[in-house]
Motif scaffolding. Structure first.
Motif, PDB file in Angstrom:
ATOM      1  N   GLY A  68      -5.117   1.760   0.352  1.00 49.04           N
ATOM      2  CA  GLY A  68      -5.546   0.685   1.237  1.00 49.04           C
ATOM      3  C   GLY A  68      -6.972   0.800   1.722  1.00 49.04           C
ATOM      4  N   ASN A  69      -7.742   1.698   1.126  1.00 47.06           N
ATOM      5  CA  ASN A  69      -9.117   1.920   1.583  1.00 47.06           C
ATOM      6  C   ASN A  69     -10.149   1.095   0.816  1.00 47.06           C
ATOM      7  OD1 ASN A  69      -8.404   3.899   3.505  1.00 47.06           O
ATOM      8  ND2 ASN A  69      -8.240   5.446   1.894  1.00 47.06           N
TER       9      ASN A  69
ATOM     10  N   PRO B  54      -8.601  -3.716   1.886  1.00 45.97           N
ATOM     11  CA  PRO B  54      -7.501  -3.848   2.859  1.00 45.97           C
ATOM     12  C   PRO B  54      -6.780  -5.186   2.773  1.00 45.97           C
ATOM     13  CG  PRO B  54      -9.513  -3.034   3.912  1.00 45.97           C
ATOM     14  CD  PRO B  54      -9.899  -3.498   2.549  1.00 45.97           C
ATOM     15  N   HIS B  55      -7.385  -6.165   2.087  1.00 46.74           N
ATOM     16  CA  HIS B  55      -6.795  -7.507   1.981  1.00 46.74           C
ATOM     17  C   HIS B  55      -6.185  -7.750   0.604  1.00 46.74           C
ATOM     18  CE1 HIS B  55      -8.803  -8.253   5.772  1.00 46.74           C
ATOM     19  NE2 HIS B  55      -9.962  -7.934   5.224  1.00 46.74           N
TER      20      HIS B  55
ATOM     21  N   PHE C 195       0.835  -1.199   0.000  1.00 52.48           N
ATOM     22  CA  PHE C 195       0.000   0.000   0.000  1.00 52.48           C
ATOM     23  C   PHE C 195       0.868   1.246   0.000  1.00 52.48           C
ATOM     24  CE2 PHE C 195      -3.294  -2.876   2.003  1.00 52.48           C
ATOM     25  CZ  PHE C 195      -4.098  -2.892   0.872  1.00 52.48           C
TER      26      PHE C 195
END
Length: 336
Positions: free
Chosen positions: A48-49, A52-53, A9
């Motif tokens: 990363g919003n 997240p995975h 990220f």
């Protein structure tokens, strides 16, 4: 082949890598990418919003146009040499979506198109309109279809409606062009008078500077003789949604598309109930709707608004421009 991949990220972790060229399997096509276009969703991804995975490394960007150079077995929708655009939700063909159909998106769960080549199921492709350049065609799939699916398919757009578009990004400008082409009255909001002037040149009937008019819904109500607007493309999110609810007419519709100002919102529920308003989340649209849109664009000869074009090796500069905020679409030309 070369591909821009997110290693972790953070925009600084977008790296140009050498990776194996993919081979098409059953029902798949190998596409030599010509151009790609960025969306705000790309920023959400590297911040990363969005997911997240996210598994790294992941080739980025969903919107692309290119030429089919090879077909896998049992592939029948296209032939080699066809110029095609990608569909954002690769497994959403038609009908109401399921949760899984909206998950399989390029640059997120499956490798994206910011590469020299891409393998994709033929079900996630549509023929590109011949009148458009590669740069223009690449700009259509995500932002164009989001505006089309919101306004036309779900909103029943017609010439009697008043449509409010927030800002001058890709979705909003497509919304402006589509609504104007259908004969609707349009209202565009922005914090920039210069951008509002450019929006008027594209057919905006009315404009509102929300910096000088923070309660912009009051201006929208004044424009509509206190009746309110029929449709709003809500690209801001957060506290702005409450303003949108106040701006709609009875049974007006708000398509929730963006979350620039936040993922959560406090809304005036009683006002929403009184107006019998419709709040609808939008995740782009199915391939069938993309093909319908492309046919209509071909009929109307609509051309996307291109903010800027960058070379493949200067892709980082395109993402810098995304951070700044563009007027229209940002394109990366993978090959000339």
């Amino acid at each position: 082949m070369k591909a821009w991949q997110l290693q972790a990220f953070g925009r600084e972790n977008l790296v140009l890598n050498d990776i194996p060229q993919p081979t098409p399997g059953p029902g798949e096509a190998l596409i030599r990418i010509s151009s790609v276009a960025l969306n705000y969703r790309d920023k959400l991804l590297y911040d990363g919003n969005y997911n997240p995975h996210l598994e790294f490394p992941m080739t980025q960007v969903a919107d692309a146009v290119g030429e089919i150079v090879a077909l896998g077995p049992e592939t029948s929708r296209f032939k080699t040499g066809d110029r095609v655009v990608t569909n954002y939700c690769t497994r959403w063909i038609d009908g109401p979506p399921t949760s899984k159909e909206s998950l399989y998106t390029l640059g997120n769960v499956i490798p994206g198109a910011l590469a020299e080549y891409l393998v994709l199921t033929e079900q996630a492709l549509a023929l590109a309109p011949s009148y458009l350049t590669n740069d223009e065609a690449a700009a259509l799939p995500c932002a164009g279809l989001t505006a089309w699916y919101s306004l036309v398919e779900k909103g029943g757009l017609n010439a009697k409606q008043i449509v409010l578009l927030q800002g001058t990004g890709g979705v909003s400008l497509f919304g402006l062009q589509i609504a104007h082409a259908f004969g609707a009255t349009t209202i565009v909001t922005s914090s920039s008078d210069e951008k509002l002037q450019r929006a008027r040149a594209l057919g905006a009937t009315h404009t509102i500077n929300y910096k000088t008019h923070p309660d912009w819904e009051k201006e929208a109500l004044a424009i509509t003789n206190k009746e309110g607007v029929d449709q709003i493309l809500e690209v801001v999110g957060g506290p702005n949604l409450a303003h949108s609810i106040k701006a709609i007419r009875p049974e007006g519709q708000i398509s929730i598309i963006g979350i620039i100002d936040g993922f959560d919102a406090t809304i005036p529920l009683f006002g929403m109930i009184q107006k019998l308003g419709v709040l609808r989340g939008i995740t782009v649209g199915p391939r069938r709707a993309l093909e319908d849109m492309l046919r209509k664009f071909d009929e109307l000869k609509l051309r996307p608004v291109i903010d800027s074009v960058y070379s493949f090796h200067d892709a980082r500069k395109a993402f810098d421009r995304l951070e700044e905020g563009a007027f229209g679409k940002i394109v990366i030309r993978v090959r000339d």
